[in-house]
Design a protein around this motif. Structure first.
Motif, PDB file in Angstrom:
ATOM      1  N   THR A 139       0.808  -1.221   0.000  1.00 42.44           N
ATOM      2  CA  THR A 139       0.000   0.000   0.000  1.00 42.44           C
ATOM      3  C   THR A 139       0.841   1.270   0.000  1.00 42.44           C
ATOM      4  OG1 THR A 139      -0.128   0.008   2.429  1.00 42.44           O
ATOM      5  CG2 THR A 139      -1.906  -1.116   1.220  1.00 42.44           C
TER       6      THR A 139
ATOM      7  N   SER B  13      -0.172  -0.655  -8.155  1.00 45.21           N
ATOM      8  CA  SER B  13      -1.211  -1.523  -7.609  1.00 45.21           C
ATOM      9  C   SER B  13      -2.458  -0.704  -7.282  1.00 45.21           C
ATOM     10  CB  SER B  13      -0.704  -2.206  -6.339  1.00 45.21           C
ATOM     11  OG  SER B  13      -1.759  -2.785  -5.623  1.00 45.21           O
TER      12      SER B  13
ATOM     13  N   ARG C 285      -4.184  -1.083  -4.853  1.00 40.27           N
ATOM     14  CA  ARG C 285      -4.269  -0.956  -3.396  1.00 40.27           C
ATOM     15  C   ARG C 285      -3.425   0.192  -2.849  1.00 40.27           C
ATOM     16  NH1 ARG C 285      -4.366  -5.975  -5.032  1.00 40.27           N
ATOM     17  NH2 ARG C 285      -2.110  -6.013  -5.269  1.00 40.27           N
TER      18      ARG C 285
ATOM     19  N   CYS D 263      -5.899   3.580  -9.113  1.00 38.27           N
ATOM     20  CA  CYS D 263      -5.477   3.605  -7.704  1.00 38.27           C
ATOM     21  C   CYS D 263      -6.504   4.404  -6.889  1.00 38.27           C
ATOM     22  CB  CYS D 263      -4.091   4.219  -7.579  1.00 38.27           C
ATOM     23  SG  CYS D 263      -2.805   3.361  -8.518  1.00 38.27           S
TER      24      CYS D 263
ATOM     25  N   ASP E 193      -7.723   4.042  -4.039  1.00 36.72           N
ATOM     26  CA  ASP E 193      -7.477   4.193  -2.603  1.00 36.72           C
ATOM     27  C   ASP E 193      -6.364   5.199  -2.316  1.00 36.72           C
ATOM     28  OD1 ASP E 193      -9.433   2.436  -1.723  1.00 36.72           O
ATOM     29  OD2 ASP E 193      -8.109   0.698  -1.825  1.00 36.72           O
TER      30      ASP E 193
END
Length: 424
Positions: free
Chosen positions: A85, A103, A105, A126, A128
């Motif tokens: 993350t 990623s 995440r 992305c 998040d």
């Protein structure tokens, strides 16, 4: 910091955090012995230019730092790590960011001080993402797909080659802390403001170090028999931007009771480093909170059990709102309005410091209004944090906090209105 010898001897079995800084040219395969426990891997300051294709074997890895290594491309394998993350590749030689390296995440991506001219459109996946640090690169534009990252709160794009800030960026619902100095669109505004006194090095008697931040080291000194503080800049690009822009904003801020004034600049530091001379602050003043942690990401960390009386909360809120209104009237966005940049004596007097993330603009412009609305959200976050630790409910202040954090930037109040609403 651990050693390669400890790793090879099995002395680090069960480790959740590994830091190796020993001139590595290849990724040590022994790290995979920690696959069932390792969560944080720090390999900054080595001589690595690639990561192994089987890095996802580190299935619990949440955070990786590989800054100050000669990478020219952000490794694609990062995008396949199942728990990753947070990624930090500051001050490498990166020119290429493959979409596959990002990623979905990711919450926190640091690519400060590289050679990146373009971001992939895949960054829009992305969703998040909360923190994105891109200062000190060669970006000419931001991909419109970034607008999909609706959770993005902190964006550092200082010292790039951006001709303008896109309208969609300024309309993002949670964008709060923006540093954008040193781009072509604000070069004129970033010019040094009215001059202050030149204080020569021989006029200062430098005593001892008081503290150190990302951009510089602060020393106690005497000037004309008065105790002062001298901030000596490191001269390196930080995540917020360059020392030159911090100095320009600090000088341009002028005088205000809730800001740290600048007494002068030092033109002849022995190592030719830029330096500012400021009053020595009252030793009773302490940082209101600590900076965000890996867990909190964008929110400051307060001391356990920390509480504020109604009077203290209102004193802090009124002082910081007044300081922010003053800055914006002078064409300066603080860019890092956070509790950890506020000094407080515990009785409500509050001083807003650290203009490292500040940007300058033309007061009264359309851009000025848009930038102020971002800063207003930062003020709303501060109010929310103070209210969580206040002994009283304070419904008027809670309503103000919600208004400041409205997901539609156009619906947020201006700082002049905030100051008026706090005057009771």
């Amino acid at each position: 910091m651990q050693t390669l010898e400890q790793l090879r001897a099995g002395a680090l079995a069960g480790a959740t955090w590994l830091q190796l800084r020993c001139g590595l040219t290849e990724f040590p395969r022994e790290i995979f012995e920690l696959a069932d426990t390792l969560e944080i891997l720090e390999l900054s300051g080595n001589a690595l230019d690639s990561l192994p294709d089987d890095l996802p074997r580190l299935h619990k890895l949440r955070i990786i730092f590989c800054s100050d290594n000669p990478f020219t491309e952000l490794p694609e394998v990062l995008g396949r790590c199942p728990a990753l993350t947070m990624v930090g590749f500051k001050a490498c030689r990166i020119t290429t960011v493959p979409g596959a390296a990002l990623s979905e995440r990711l919450r926190w991506l640091i690519l400060t001080d590289n050679r990146i001219a373009e971001l992939p459109r895949e960054i829009g996946r992305c969703t998040d993402m909360q923190k994105l640090m891109l200062s000190g690169n060669r970006l000419h534009a931001l991909p419109p797909e970034l607008a999909n990252c609706s959770k993005l709160e902190l964006l550092r794009i200082a010292s790039n080659r951006l001709a303008a800030l896109p309208d969609w960026l300024l309309a993002m619902p949670r964008l709060t802390w923006l540093a954008c100095a040193g781009n072509p669109f604000n070069e004129k505004q970033a010019a040094a403001p009215s001059p202050v006194r030149s204080i020569h090095w021989h006029e200062l008697q430098v005593l001892h170090k008081l503290g150190e931040g990302a951009s510089g080291v602060i020393h106690q000194a005497t000037l004309d028999g008065t105790t002062v503080a001298v901030k000596i800049f490191k001269g390196a690009m930080t995540s917020d931007g360059s020392p030159e822009h911090e100095m320009a904003a600090s000088i341009g801020a002028g005088r205000h009771p809730n800001l740290i004034p600048v007494l002068g600049t030092v033109p002849d530091h022995p190592e030719q480093r830029p330096a500012l001379v400021m009053p020595l602050m009252d030793p009773r003043l302490r940082n209101l909170a600590g900076p965000p942690s890996f867990v909190t990401c964008t929110r400051d960390v307060y001391a356990d059990g920390q509480q504020f009386s109604t009077g203290t909360l209102l004193g802090i809120a009124r002082g910081i709102a007044s300081a922010a209104a003053h800055l914006h009237a002078r064409g300066i966005m603080h860019g890092d309005l956070y509790a950890h940049n506020i000094l407080n004596c515990g009785e409500g007097n509050a001083v807003l410091g650290d203009l490292g993330g500040a940007s300058m603009f033309e007061p009264g412009s359309t851009l000025a209004a848009a930038l102020q609305r971002l800063e207003v959200r930062a003020f709303g976050c501060l109010l929310e944090e103070l209210l969580e630790r206040c002994e009283d409910e304070l419904p008027k202040v809670r309503t103000l906090a919600l208004d400041c954090m409205h997901l539609s930037p156009d619906a947020r109040p201006a700082f002049a209105n905030i100051v008026a609403r706090l005057a009771y």
